[in-house]
Write a protein that holds these residues in place. Structure first.
Motif, PDB file in Angstrom:
ATOM      1  N   PHE A  44      31.916  27.570  36.669  1.00 54.04           N
ATOM      2  CA  PHE A  44      33.154  28.225  37.088  1.00 54.04           C
ATOM      3  C   PHE A  44      34.071  28.500  35.895  1.00 54.04           C
ATOM      4  CE2 PHE A  44      37.673  27.722  38.146  1.00 54.04           C
ATOM      5  CZ  PHE A  44      37.849  28.819  38.969  1.00 54.04           C
ATOM      6  N   LEU A  45      34.218  27.538  35.000  1.00 53.00           N
ATOM      7  CA  LEU A  45      35.096  27.729  33.834  1.00 53.00           C
ATOM      8  C   LEU A  45      34.589  28.858  32.944  1.00 53.00           C
ATOM      9  CD1 LEU A  45      35.859  24.007  32.875  1.00 53.00           C
ATOM     10  CD2 LEU A  45      37.369  25.647  34.027  1.00 53.00           C
ATOM     11  N   ILE A  46      33.284  28.893  32.735  1.00 45.80           N
ATOM     12  CA  ILE A  46      32.729  29.976  31.912  1.00 45.80           C
ATOM     13  C   ILE A  46      32.866  31.309  32.641  1.00 45.80           C
ATOM     14  CG2 ILE A  46      30.615  30.874  30.872  1.00 45.80           C
ATOM     15  CD1 ILE A  46      29.739  28.015  30.391  1.00 45.80           C
ATOM     16  N   GLY A  47      32.623  31.308  33.953  1.00 40.57           N
ATOM     17  CA  GLY A  47      32.796  32.540  34.722  1.00 40.57           C
ATOM     18  C   GLY A  47      34.230  33.028  34.688  1.00 40.57           C
ATOM     19  N   PHE A  48      35.179  32.106  34.765  1.00 37.44           N
ATOM     20  CA  PHE A  48      36.591  32.489  34.691  1.00 37.44           C
ATOM     21  C   PHE A  48      36.934  33.026  33.299  1.00 37.44           C
ATOM     22  CE2 PHE A  48      41.140  31.594  34.069  1.00 37.44           C
ATOM     23  CZ  PHE A  48      41.664  32.288  35.148  1.00 37.44           C
ATOM     24  N   PHE A  49      36.326  32.459  32.272  1.00 34.45           N
ATOM     25  CA  PHE A  49      36.514  32.966  30.910  1.00 34.45           C
ATOM     26  C   PHE A  49      35.982  34.391  30.787  1.00 34.45           C
ATOM     27  CE2 PHE A  49      34.584  33.412  26.619  1.00 34.45           C
ATOM     28  CZ  PHE A  49      35.763  33.489  25.881  1.00 34.45           C
ATOM     29  N   ILE A  50      34.798  34.629  31.368  1.00 34.25           N
ATOM     30  CA  ILE A  50      34.222  35.979  31.362  1.00 34.25           C
ATOM     31  C   ILE A  50      35.120  36.945  32.130  1.00 34.25           C
ATOM     32  CG2 ILE A  50      32.233  37.368  32.094  1.00 34.25           C
ATOM     33  CD1 ILE A  50      30.499  34.881  31.702  1.00 34.25           C
ATOM     34  N   TYR A  51      35.628  36.501  33.278  1.00 38.47           N
ATOM     35  CA  TYR A  51      36.534  37.306  34.102  1.00 38.47           C
ATOM     36  C   TYR A  51      37.782  37.709  33.313  1.00 38.47           C
ATOM     37  CZ  TYR A  51      40.195  38.089  37.636  1.00 38.47           C
ATOM     38  OH  TYR A  51      41.251  38.605  38.363  1.00 38.47           O
ATOM     39  N   THR A  52      38.402  36.746  32.635  1.00 39.69           N
ATOM     40  CA  THR A  52      39.620  37.012  31.867  1.00 39.69           C
ATOM     41  C   THR A  52      39.345  37.959  30.701  1.00 39.69           C
ATOM     42  OG1 THR A  52      40.424  34.805  32.437  1.00 39.69           O
ATOM     43  CG2 THR A  52      41.541  35.933  30.635  1.00 39.69           C
ATOM     44  N   LEU A  53      38.235  37.737  30.011  1.00 37.38           N
ATOM     45  CA  LEU A  53      37.917  38.579  28.862  1.00 37.38           C
ATOM     46  C   LEU A  53      37.614  40.003  29.295  1.00 37.38           C
ATOM     47  CD1 LEU A  53      37.428  38.594  25.777  1.00 37.38           C
ATOM     48  CD2 LEU A  53      35.014  38.194  26.276  1.00 37.38           C
ATOM     49  N   TYR A  54      36.856  40.165  30.391  1.00 41.16           N
ATOM     50  CA  TYR A  54      36.540  41.512  30.876  1.00 41.16           C
ATOM     51  C   TYR A  54      37.812  42.273  31.237  1.00 41.16           C
ATOM     52  CZ  TYR A  54      34.512  45.248  33.701  1.00 41.16           C
ATOM     53  OH  TYR A  54      34.180  46.477  34.209  1.00 41.16           O
ATOM     54  N   LYS A  55      38.736  41.595  31.910  1.00 42.85           N
ATOM     55  CA  LYS A  55      40.004  42.221  32.281  1.00 42.85           C
ATOM     56  C   LYS A  55      40.822  42.581  31.050  1.00 42.85           C
ATOM     57  CE  LYS A  55      43.975  41.504  35.345  1.00 42.85           C
ATOM     58  NZ  LYS A  55      44.624  40.556  36.300  1.00 42.85           N
ATOM     59  N   TYR A  63      39.611  50.352  36.628  1.00 45.74           N
ATOM     60  CA  TYR A  63      39.243  48.937  36.592  1.00 45.74           C
ATOM     61  C   TYR A  63      38.857  48.465  37.986  1.00 45.74           C
ATOM     62  CZ  TYR A  63      40.039  43.883  36.645  1.00 45.74           C
ATOM     63  OH  TYR A  63      39.915  42.542  36.827  1.00 45.74           O
ATOM     64  N   SER A  64      37.709  47.795  38.099  1.00 45.85           N
ATOM     65  CA  SER A  64      37.220  47.298  39.385  1.00 45.85           C
ATOM     66  C   SER A  64      37.368  45.774  39.425  1.00 45.85           C
ATOM     67  CB  SER A  64      35.757  47.696  39.593  1.00 45.85           C
ATOM     68  OG  SER A  64      35.244  47.115  40.767  1.00 45.85           O
ATOM     69  N   LYS A  65      38.332  45.309  40.221  1.00 37.23           N
ATOM     70  CA  LYS A  65      38.537  43.863  40.338  1.00 37.23           C
ATOM     71  C   LYS A  65      37.368  43.205  41.056  1.00 37.23           C
ATOM     72  CE  LYS A  65      41.811  40.345  41.902  1.00 37.23           C
ATOM     73  NZ  LYS A  65      43.094  40.071  42.572  1.00 37.23           N
ATOM     74  N   SER A  66      36.786  43.891  42.042  1.00 36.81           N
ATOM     75  CA  SER A  66      35.667  43.312  42.783  1.00 36.81           C
ATOM     76  C   SER A  66      34.475  43.058  41.864  1.00 36.81           C
ATOM     77  CB  SER A  66      35.265  44.237  43.932  1.00 36.81           C
ATOM     78  OG  SER A  66      34.854  45.504  43.435  1.00 36.81           O
ATOM     79  N   PHE A  67      34.206  43.991  40.941  1.00 39.36           N
ATOM     80  CA  PHE A  67      33.126  43.780  39.978  1.00 39.36           C
ATOM     81  C   PHE A  67      33.433  42.588  39.079  1.00 39.36           C
ATOM     82  CE2 PHE A  67      31.503  44.426  35.662  1.00 39.36           C
ATOM     83  CZ  PHE A  67      30.141  44.482  35.904  1.00 39.36           C
ATOM     84  N   ASN A  68      34.688  42.484  38.646  1.00 39.34           N
ATOM     85  CA  ASN A  68      35.064  41.395  37.756  1.00 39.34           C
ATOM     86  C   ASN A  68      34.948  40.045  38.463  1.00 39.34           C
ATOM     87  OD1 ASN A  68      35.898  40.192  35.417  1.00 39.34           O
ATOM     88  ND2 ASN A  68      38.003  40.889  35.535  1.00 39.34           N
ATOM     89  N   PRO A 107      24.471  51.414  40.514  1.00 41.40           N
ATOM     90  CA  PRO A 107      24.322  51.923  39.141  1.00 41.40           C
ATOM     91  C   PRO A 107      25.397  51.353  38.220  1.00 41.40           C
ATOM     92  CG  PRO A 107      25.340  53.585  40.545  1.00 41.40           C
ATOM     93  CD  PRO A 107      24.966  52.434  41.450  1.00 41.40           C
ATOM     94  N   ILE A 108      24.992  51.036  37.013  1.00 43.51           N
ATOM     95  CA  ILE A 108      25.919  50.543  35.990  1.00 43.51           C
ATOM     96  C   ILE A 108      26.128  51.670  34.987  1.00 43.51           C
ATOM     97  CG2 ILE A 108      26.361  48.795  34.242  1.00 43.51           C
ATOM     98  CD1 ILE A 108      26.271  47.708  37.063  1.00 43.51           C
ATOM     99  N   LYS A 109      27.335  52.258  34.993  1.00 46.46           N
ATOM    100  CA  LYS A 109      27.608  53.407  34.137  1.00 46.46           C
ATOM    101  C   LYS A 109      27.967  53.006  32.715  1.00 46.46           C
ATOM    102  CE  LYS A 109      29.207  56.260  38.001  1.00 46.46           C
ATOM    103  NZ  LYS A 109      30.321  57.070  38.570  1.00 46.46           N
ATOM    104  N   ASP A 110      28.688  51.898  32.573  1.00 43.84           N
ATOM    105  CA  ASP A 110      29.137  51.466  31.255  1.00 43.84           C
ATOM    106  C   ASP A 110      28.196  50.384  30.730  1.00 43.84           C
ATOM    107  OD1 ASP A 110      30.447  50.723  28.980  1.00 43.84           O
ATOM    108  OD2 ASP A 110      32.420  50.543  29.906  1.00 43.84           O
ATOM    109  N   PRO A 111      27.588  50.568  29.558  1.00 40.88           N
ATOM    110  CA  PRO A 111      26.692  49.529  29.010  1.00 40.88           C
ATOM    111  C   PRO A 111      27.392  48.196  28.803  1.00 40.88           C
ATOM    112  CG  PRO A 111      26.417  51.605  27.821  1.00 40.88           C
ATOM    113  CD  PRO A 111      27.595  51.782  28.730  1.00 40.88           C
ATOM    114  N   THR A 112      28.710  48.221  28.563  1.00 43.49           N
ATOM    115  CA  THR A 112      29.443  46.964  28.395  1.00 43.49           C
ATOM    116  C   THR A 112      29.410  46.137  29.669  1.00 43.49           C
ATOM    117  OG1 THR A 112      30.919  48.104  26.848  1.00 43.49           O
ATOM    118  CG2 THR A 112      31.630  45.967  27.631  1.00 43.49           C
ATOM    119  N   ASP A 113      29.473  46.790  30.833  1.00 42.31           N
ATOM    120  CA  ASP A 113      29.379  46.068  32.102  1.00 42.31           C
ATOM    121  C   ASP A 113      28.033  45.353  32.226  1.00 42.31           C
ATOM    122  OD1 ASP A 113      31.843  47.098  32.626  1.00 42.31           O
ATOM    123  OD2 ASP A 113      31.171  48.583  34.091  1.00 42.31           O
ATOM    124  N   LEU A 114      26.981  45.992  31.728  1.00 40.19           N
ATOM    125  CA  LEU A 114      25.656  45.379  31.779  1.00 40.19           C
ATOM    126  C   LEU A 114      25.611  44.121  30.915  1.00 40.19           C
ATOM    127  CD1 LEU A 114      22.907  45.912  33.100  1.00 40.19           C
ATOM    128  CD2 LEU A 114      22.233  47.140  31.031  1.00 40.19           C
TER     129      LEU A 114
END
Length: 236
Positions: A44-55, A63-68, A107-114
């Motif tokens: 969870f902590l790492i996932g939250f870190f990923i969530y914060t960094l992506y945002k 920006y898609s909050k549901s994806f994040n 579909p994933i349009k942005d390679p960064t999302d992948l």
């Protein structure tokens, strides 16, 4: 000769038993509650870190909050699956077969999302396997690299300029004005119909976007001009 054969059989048996015991020892019949809570907590902590960094470093248009939020869910769900796989050999084989038929159609349009998706899955796998130091240190290093290159590397914002004019002379005036006011540009599309010329140009502005588009709209023969920010993908 017989002694050599017996020695070889004994060695083969010992190796087989060693391999069997090694495989069985890696699987426990019961999941330790403390390990489960720690693994899910780290995930969870790492996932939250990923969530914060992506945002923080998102540079797209919408920006898609549901994806994040799904990145946090993926990290924790993957950790839970790995915990289950480590607990039972038969379950692990069945789960591999079940997960092999899963297909994702989004579909994933942005390679960064992948990259973020793979990062979340990898962090969940490592956390579920109990390698907490690797999960934390690896995530910090990956996060710093992404922040530096994605956020720090965004220097120029691309724009689409759509101009409608009424003659070749006004088109030339538009090109001359754009050439003087922007860093660089290139024509993406041009449509001529019924005395109207519509051009779509990709431009990289220096500064003062509003001032630039106001001057362009005031040129003789220019009917209208629209400036649109976009992420770099264009389909004519």
């Amino acid at each position: 000769m017989e002694t050599t054969t017996q020695t070889a059989d004994t060695t083969a048996t010992s190796f087989t038993d060693m391999l069997k015991n090694s495989v069985i020892d890696n699987f426990t019949s019961d999941i330790n509650i403390a390990k489960m809570l720690i693994s899910l907590g780290v995930a969870f902590l790492i996932g939250f870190f990923i969530y914060t960094l992506y945002k923080r470093i998102f540079s797209g248009v919408l920006y898609s909050k549901s994806f994040n939020v799904s990145l946090i869910g993926m990290t924790m769900v993957t950790a839970m699956v790995i915990l289950a796989v480590n607990s039972n050999l038969v379950l692990s084989l069945g789960m591999v077969g079940a997960l092999s038929i899963v297909r994702f159609r989004t579909p994933i349009k942005d390679p960064t999302d992948l990259i973020f998706l793979f990062w979340a899955a990898a962090a969940g796998i490592v956390s579920g396997a109990g390698f907490y130091s690797l999960a934390i240190i690896g995530s910090v290093i990956v996060g710093l690299i992404l922040f530096f290159f994605v956020k720090g590397g965004t220097v120029e914002t691309p724009y689409l300029l759509v101009v409608n004019c009424d003659s070749d002379a006004s088109e030339k005036a538009v090109h001359d004005h754009v050439n003087k006011m922007v860093k660089r540009y290139n024509v993406k599309q041009k449509t001529v119909a019924g005395g109207n010329i519509e051009m779509t140009l990709e431009v990289r502005l220096r500064e003062q976007e509003g001032h630039f588009i106001n001057q362009l709209s005031g040129l003789a023969g220019v009917k209208n001009a629209v400036l649109i920010s976009y992420s770099g993908d264009y389909v004519s």
